[in-house]
Design an enzyme around this catalytic site. Structure first.
Site, PDB file in Angstrom:
ATOM      1  N   ARG A 105       0.865  -1.398  -0.263  1.00  0.00           N
ATOM      2  CA  ARG A 105       0.054  -0.034  -0.027  1.00  0.00           C
ATOM      3  C   ARG A 105       0.984   1.348  -0.127  1.00  0.00           C
ATOM      4  NH1 ARG A 105      -5.421   1.580   3.477  1.00  0.00           N
ATOM      5  NH2 ARG A 105      -6.010  -0.067   1.643  1.00  0.00           N
ATOM      6  N   HIS A 132      -7.447   0.826  -6.650  1.00  0.00           N
ATOM      7  CA  HIS A 132      -7.667   0.184  -5.531  1.00  0.00           C
ATOM      8  C   HIS A 132      -8.272  -1.121  -5.885  1.00  0.00           C
ATOM      9  CE1 HIS A 132      -7.943  -1.211  -1.400  1.00  0.00           C
ATOM     10  NE2 HIS A 132      -8.846  -0.357  -0.957  1.00  0.00           N
ATOM     11  N   GLN A 135     -10.118  -3.691  -3.783  1.00  0.00           N
ATOM     12  CA  GLN A 135     -11.554  -3.456  -3.186  1.00  0.00           C
ATOM     13  C   GLN A 135     -12.805  -3.733  -4.226  1.00  0.00           C
ATOM     14  OE1 GLN A 135     -12.449  -1.776  -0.240  1.00  0.00           O
ATOM     15  NE2 GLN A 135     -14.475  -2.417  -0.637  1.00  0.00           N
ATOM     16  N   ASP A 220     -16.926   7.665  -2.070  1.00  0.00           N
ATOM     17  CA  ASP A 220     -15.829   7.440  -1.330  1.00  0.00           C
ATOM     18  C   ASP A 220     -15.376   8.907  -0.682  1.00  0.00           C
ATOM     19  OD1 ASP A 220     -13.647   6.449  -0.304  1.00  0.00           O
ATOM     20  OD2 ASP A 220     -12.561   6.222  -2.200  1.00  0.00           O
ATOM     21  N   CYS A 260     -16.298   2.051   0.119  1.00  0.00           N
ATOM     22  CA  CYS A 260     -15.171   1.152   0.623  1.00  0.00           C
ATOM     23  C   CYS A 260     -14.983   1.357   1.961  1.00  0.00           C
ATOM     24  CB  CYS A 260     -14.105   1.363  -0.324  1.00  0.00           C
ATOM     25  SG  CYS A 260     -13.167   3.166  -0.237  1.00  0.00           S
ATOM     26  N   ARG A 288     -13.840  -8.521   1.543  1.00  0.00           N
ATOM     27  CA  ARG A 288     -12.499  -8.255   1.274  1.00  0.00           C
ATOM     28  C   ARG A 288     -11.812  -9.325   1.690  1.00  0.00           C
ATOM     29  NH1 ARG A 288     -10.095  -3.212   1.297  1.00  0.00           N
ATOM     30  NH2 ARG A 288      -8.264  -4.165   0.597  1.00  0.00           N
TER      31      ARG A 288
END
Ligand code: CP
Ligand code: NVA
Length: 309
Positions: A105, A132, A135, A220, A260, A288
Site C-alpha cells: 500500500r 484500489h 476493493q 468514497d 469502501c 475483502r
C-alpha cells in the site's frame, strides 16, 4: 527466472479470471461459514508493506493468510529500512527471496510497478494513489451475491475521480456494465482511462443525472489519504455531491449502496443512507477477506483454485 503474476490493477486479470475470483470468493466464504478447514497456503508467507494507514486491508490479508495455514508480516516505513531510504528495488529483491508474495500500500503507483519489476514473487496492490483493485474484487463479489451478474447494469459513482473511481472504470470494462460518474469540475478521473473505456463510462456534473435508475450507487471520501491539506477546498467543491436519501430515491427501486470505508457521515454520504436498508457496506467490508483469499489462492496455489494462473 519466470516472471511472477502480479496484481497491480484489474487490467492484470481478464474478464474470465475476474468472474472466477468472484465465484471462488463466494465458495470460500461458504466454506468458511461451514467451519471447513482448508489450508492451501501452509508454510507460505505474505509480506505486507504499508506506507499508509489501513484497517480492512491489513486485517483481511492477515486473516486470509492465517486461515489458509500461512502467515503474514506487517511492515511499515517507520520501522523498516525502506523508511530510512533503502531503495524500493533493493527492498523488493530482498523481500521476494524470503516470502511468497508481497502486498504493498503506497502513494505513487510507480512505486508498486518498481516493486513488481524487481520482485521474484507476486506483488499485490493494496491501494495506490491511482488504483484500489482489491476493493473492486470485494465490491463486485458483493453485487453478485445480492443481485447476480452485473453485466448490463448501471453503476453510479458520485464524488472524487480517485483511485476507487479508476478501479471502477477498469471493472466496467472487464465485467461489461455502464458507469456514470458524477464529479465536480477539476476532480475528473484520468483522461486516458476514460478514453480507453469509451461509451461504457460517462462523466456528468449532476449527481441526479448519474444516479437516475442506477442499480448500484457508490461513493468514497472527498479527500483521500495524502490529500489531508486539501480538505477545506474539497469540502467546498463536493458539497453538492453527498449521497443522501433524496438522491438514493432516484436510483432503481432495488439499488444497492456501497462505500469502501472508512466513511465520513454527513460529508460524502448521509447517515440515513449508509446505515439504511439499501446499504451493503458491512458485507462489502467482510468480502475483502473472501475475495482476497480467492486472489491469494489464484496467485499462489492456482492448481487448487481451479483456474490456471
Ligand atoms: N477500504 C479499505 O481499503 O480500507 P482500509 O483503508 O481500512 O484498508
Ligand atoms: N480513496 C480512499 C480509499 C480508502 C480505502 C483513499 O485513498 O484514502
Amino acid at each position: 527466472m519466470k516472471t511472477p503474476r502480479h496484481f497491480l490493477t484489474l487490467r492484470d486479470i481478464d474478464p474470465q479470471e475476474f468472474r472466477h475470483l468472484i465465484q471462488r470468493g463466494q465458495e470460500l466464504k461458504a466454506m468458511h461459514a461451514e467451519g471447513r478447514t482448508y489450508l492451501p497456503l501452509q508454510q507460505k508467507v505474505l509480506a505486507m508493506v504499508f506506507e499508509k494507514s489501513s484497517t480492512r486491508t491489513r486485517v483481511s490479508f492477515e486473516a486470509a493468510m492465517v486461515q489458509f495455514g500461512g502467515s503474514a508480516i506487517f511492515l511499515s516505513p517507520r520501522d523498516t529500512q525502506l523508511g530510512r531510504g533503502e531503495p524500493v528495488a533493493d527492498t523488493a529483491r530482498v523481500l521476494s527471496r524470503m516470502v511468497d508474495a508481497i502486498m504493498v500500500r503506497t502513494f505513487a503507483h510507480e512505486t508498486l510497478e518498481e516493486f513488481a519489476a524487481h520482485s521474484q514473487v507476486p506483488v499485490i496492490n493494496g491501494l495506490s494513489d491511482q488504483y484500489h483493485p482489491c476493493q473492486l474484487l470485494a465490491d463486485m463479489m458483493t453485487y453478485f451475491e445480492h443481485r447476480g451478474d452485473i453485466r448490463g447494469r448501471t453503476v453510479a459513482w458520485v464524488g472524487d475521480g480517485n483511485n476507487m473511481c479508476h478501479s471502477y472504470i477498469n471493472a466496467a470494462c472487464l465485467l461489461d456494465f455502464q458507469l456514470r460518474i458524477a464529479v465536480p469540475e477539476g476532480y475528473e478521473p484520468a483522461a486516458d482511462l476514460l478514453a480507453a473505456a469509451g461509451e461504457r463510462v460517462q462523466v456528468v456534473r449532476d449527481p441526479q443525472a448519474a444516479v437516475a435508475d442506477a442499480d448500484l450507487v457508490v461513493t468514497d471520501v472527498w479527500a483521500s489519504m495524502g490529500q489531508e491539506e486539501e480538505n477545506n477546498r474539497r469540502r467546498q467543491a463536493f458539497q453538492e455531491y453527498q449521497v443522501d436519501e433524496v438522491l438514493m430515491g432516484t436510483a432503481a427501486p432495488d439499488a444497492l449502496f456501497m462505500h469502501c470505508l472508512p466513511a465520513h457521515r454527513g460529508e460524502e454520504v448521509s447517515a440515513a443512507v449508509i446505515d439504511g436498508p439499501r446499504s451493503v457496506v458491512w458485507d462489502e467490508a467482510e468480502n475483502r477477506l473472501h475475495a482476497q483469499k480467492a486472489l491469494l489462492e489464484f496467485l499462489l496455489a492456482p492448481a487448487l483454485s481451479g483456474q490456471p494462473c
